[in-house]
Each structure stands twice: as C-alpha cells, then as structure tokens.
Design a protein around this motif. Structure first.
Motif, short mmCIF file in Angstrom:
data_model
loop_
_atom_site.label_atom_id
_atom_site.label_comp_id
_atom_site.label_asym_id
_atom_site.label_seq_id
_atom_site.Cartn_x
_atom_site.Cartn_y
_atom_site.Cartn_z
N ASN A 39 1.00 -1.43 0.19
CA ASN A 39 0.07 -0.08 -0.20
C ASN A 39 0.45 1.92 0.05
O ASN A 39 1.66 1.31 0.76
CB ASN A 39 -0.85 0.10 1.33
CG ASN A 39 -1.94 -0.85 1.24
OD1 ASN A 39 -2.33 -1.97 0.26
ND2 ASN A 39 -2.58 -1.57 1.98
N GLY A 40 0.99 2.34 -1.28
CA GLY A 40 1.88 3.63 -1.22
C GLY A 40 1.55 4.39 0.01
O GLY A 40 0.48 4.69 0.52
N PRO A 41 2.21 5.13 0.51
CA PRO A 41 2.19 5.91 1.41
C PRO A 41 1.33 7.52 0.73
O PRO A 41 0.70 7.53 -0.17
CB PRO A 41 3.67 6.75 1.52
CG PRO A 41 3.87 5.91 0.26
CD PRO A 41 3.72 5.16 -0.45
N ARG A 42 1.06 8.19 1.87
CA ARG A 42 0.49 9.44 1.27
C ARG A 42 1.94 10.31 1.78
O ARG A 42 1.94 11.16 2.57
CB ARG A 42 -1.46 9.80 2.26
CG ARG A 42 -1.02 11.32 2.42
CD ARG A 42 -2.83 10.98 3.53
NE ARG A 42 -3.61 10.43 3.07
CZ ARG A 42 -4.97 10.34 3.01
NH1 ARG A 42 -5.20 11.61 1.67
NH2 ARG A 42 -5.44 8.97 2.31
N PHE A 43 1.36 11.52 0.97
CA PHE A 43 3.07 12.15 0.33
C PHE A 43 1.88 13.70 1.03
O PHE A 43 1.01 13.88 0.97
CB PHE A 43 3.57 12.19 -0.38
CG PHE A 43 3.73 10.86 -1.03
CD1 PHE A 43 4.51 10.51 -0.62
CD2 PHE A 43 3.34 10.55 -2.31
CE1 PHE A 43 5.36 9.38 -1.09
CE2 PHE A 43 4.28 9.10 -2.40
CZ PHE A 43 5.08 8.91 -1.60
N TYR A 44 2.50 14.57 1.54
CA TYR A 44 2.14 15.70 2.37
C TYR A 44 2.07 16.87 1.05
O TYR A 44 2.28 18.01 1.37
CB TYR A 44 2.37 15.57 3.27
CG TYR A 44 1.82 14.68 4.78
CD1 TYR A 44 0.78 15.38 5.70
CD2 TYR A 44 2.69 13.18 5.16
CE1 TYR A 44 -0.32 14.20 5.48
CE2 TYR A 44 1.76 13.09 5.95
CZ TYR A 44 0.37 13.25 6.02
OH TYR A 44 0.18 12.24 6.13
N ASN A 59 11.22 12.44 -1.96
CA ASN A 59 12.06 12.04 -1.43
C ASN A 59 11.89 10.23 -1.30
O ASN A 59 13.24 9.32 -0.82
CB ASN A 59 12.04 12.67 0.49
CG ASN A 59 12.84 13.36 0.55
OD1 ASN A 59 14.16 13.88 -0.71
ND2 ASN A 59 12.69 15.14 1.15
N PHE A 60 10.58 9.76 -0.39
CA PHE A 60 10.06 8.65 -1.05
C PHE A 60 10.80 8.16 -2.37
O PHE A 60 11.44 6.66 -2.06
CB PHE A 60 9.12 8.57 -1.04
CG PHE A 60 8.64 6.79 -0.99
CD1 PHE A 60 8.09 6.47 0.34
CD2 PHE A 60 7.46 6.17 -1.94
CE1 PHE A 60 7.25 5.00 0.55
CE2 PHE A 60 7.61 5.36 -1.78
CZ PHE A 60 7.63 4.46 -0.14
N PHE A 61 10.71 8.20 -3.40
CA PHE A 61 11.08 8.11 -4.65
C PHE A 61 12.57 7.96 -4.14
O PHE A 61 13.32 6.35 -4.61
CB PHE A 61 10.01 8.31 -5.67
CG PHE A 61 8.97 7.81 -5.19
CD1 PHE A 61 8.53 6.31 -5.69
CD2 PHE A 61 8.08 8.46 -5.07
CE1 PHE A 61 7.26 5.70 -6.14
CE2 PHE A 61 6.54 7.94 -5.21
CZ PHE A 61 6.51 7.23 -5.38
N ALA A 62 13.43 8.92 -3.91
CA ALA A 62 15.10 8.78 -3.86
C ALA A 62 14.86 7.46 -3.06
O ALA A 62 16.48 6.72 -3.47
CB ALA A 62 15.27 10.23 -3.60
N TYR A 67 7.34 5.21 6.73
CA TYR A 67 6.48 6.42 6.21
C TYR A 67 5.06 5.27 6.91
O TYR A 67 3.91 5.24 6.04
CB TYR A 67 6.24 6.30 5.00
CG TYR A 67 7.01 6.96 3.93
CD1 TYR A 67 6.57 8.15 3.57
CD2 TYR A 67 7.68 7.21 4.01
CE1 TYR A 67 7.15 9.33 3.11
CE2 TYR A 67 9.33 8.37 3.07
CZ TYR A 67 8.69 9.38 3.04
OH TYR A 67 9.27 10.47 2.47
N ASN A 68 4.67 5.09 7.50
CA ASN A 68 3.65 4.13 8.24
C ASN A 68 3.28 3.67 6.97
O ASN A 68 2.13 3.02 7.73
CB ASN A 68 3.47 4.99 9.17
CG ASN A 68 2.42 4.09 9.93
OD1 ASN A 68 3.02 3.10 10.63
ND2 ASN A 68 1.29 4.31 10.40
N LEU A 69 4.10 2.18 6.82
CA LEU A 69 3.58 1.04 5.69
C LEU A 69 3.24 -0.18 6.45
O LEU A 69 3.86 -0.53 6.99
CB LEU A 69 4.05 1.25 4.21
CG LEU A 69 3.70 2.80 3.91
CD1 LEU A 69 5.06 2.33 2.88
CD2 LEU A 69 3.22 2.65 3.59
N ASP A 70 2.64 -0.61 6.65
CA ASP A 70 2.44 -2.13 6.35
C ASP A 70 3.45 -3.08 5.81
O ASP A 70 3.89 -3.15 4.52
CB ASP A 70 0.68 -2.86 5.99
CG ASP A 70 1.01 -4.05 6.46
OD1 ASP A 70 1.33 -4.87 6.72
OD2 ASP A 70 -0.40 -4.57 5.23
#
Length: 96
Positions: free
Chosen positions: A13-18, A25-28, A69-72
């Motif tokens: 499950n993808g993160p929520r970006f703000y 930064n996440f994808f890097a 990122y608080n992902l499962d």
C-alpha cells in the motif's frame, strides 16, 4: 556463466504524501535500495520487483523506509523469513 537471480513482486500500500518534496524523497530512497530493481505505481499501491534473497542492508533499508512512512510491513514476511538474523525475521510485523 552468470548465476541467475531469483526475483519477486511485492505489492505494498502506497504512502500518503504531504507535498512534492516528501514524495520525491520517498522515491529517491526506495530507488536507492540496491536489491529493488523496479518500482511501479498501481493506483495507490506500489509494485516492487526485488531480488531474492534480499541482502541484509537492502532489507533493513526497506524496513526503515516502510516504518518511516507507517506502511504495512506484512508483504515483507517472505523476505524476512529468508534471513538468519532474528531481528530481520521479525521486522515485518507491525511492532517488530
């Protein structure tokens, strides 16, 4: 003859970006993990093509990213189960 590398597809499950910087930064970070060969967005989810068994450093980086990122982390269970390290074998759990 080069050794053939096993690969797996992980769906997370993808993160929520703000903001855009957060997403960049996440994808890097995820693309810097050496054992991840490809990252594809599938609606709000991410499909990761990973080499198996994943080396410890790459797996630790992926766990850290998912925790940040608080992902499962449950999709990481097969990768963690392949490890000899007790921490890594339990790191896929929500509290690991």
């Amino acid at each position: 003859m080069p050794k053939e590398v096993a690969k797996s597809v992980l769906l997370i499950n993808g993160p929520r970006f703000y903001n855009q910087t957060d997403e960049d930064n996440f994808f890097a970070w995820i693309q810097s993990i050496s054992e991840i060969e490809k990252v594809t967005g599938v609606v709000r989810d991410l499909e990761l093509i990973v080499r198996r068994p994943m080396d410890k450093e790459s797996l630790r980086d992926l766990i850290a990213l998912m925790r940040r990122y608080n992902l499962d982390r449950s999709p990481l269970k097969p990768l963690c189960d392949e490890q000899q390290d007790e921490y890594l074998r339990n790191a896929w759990t929500a509290h690991g």
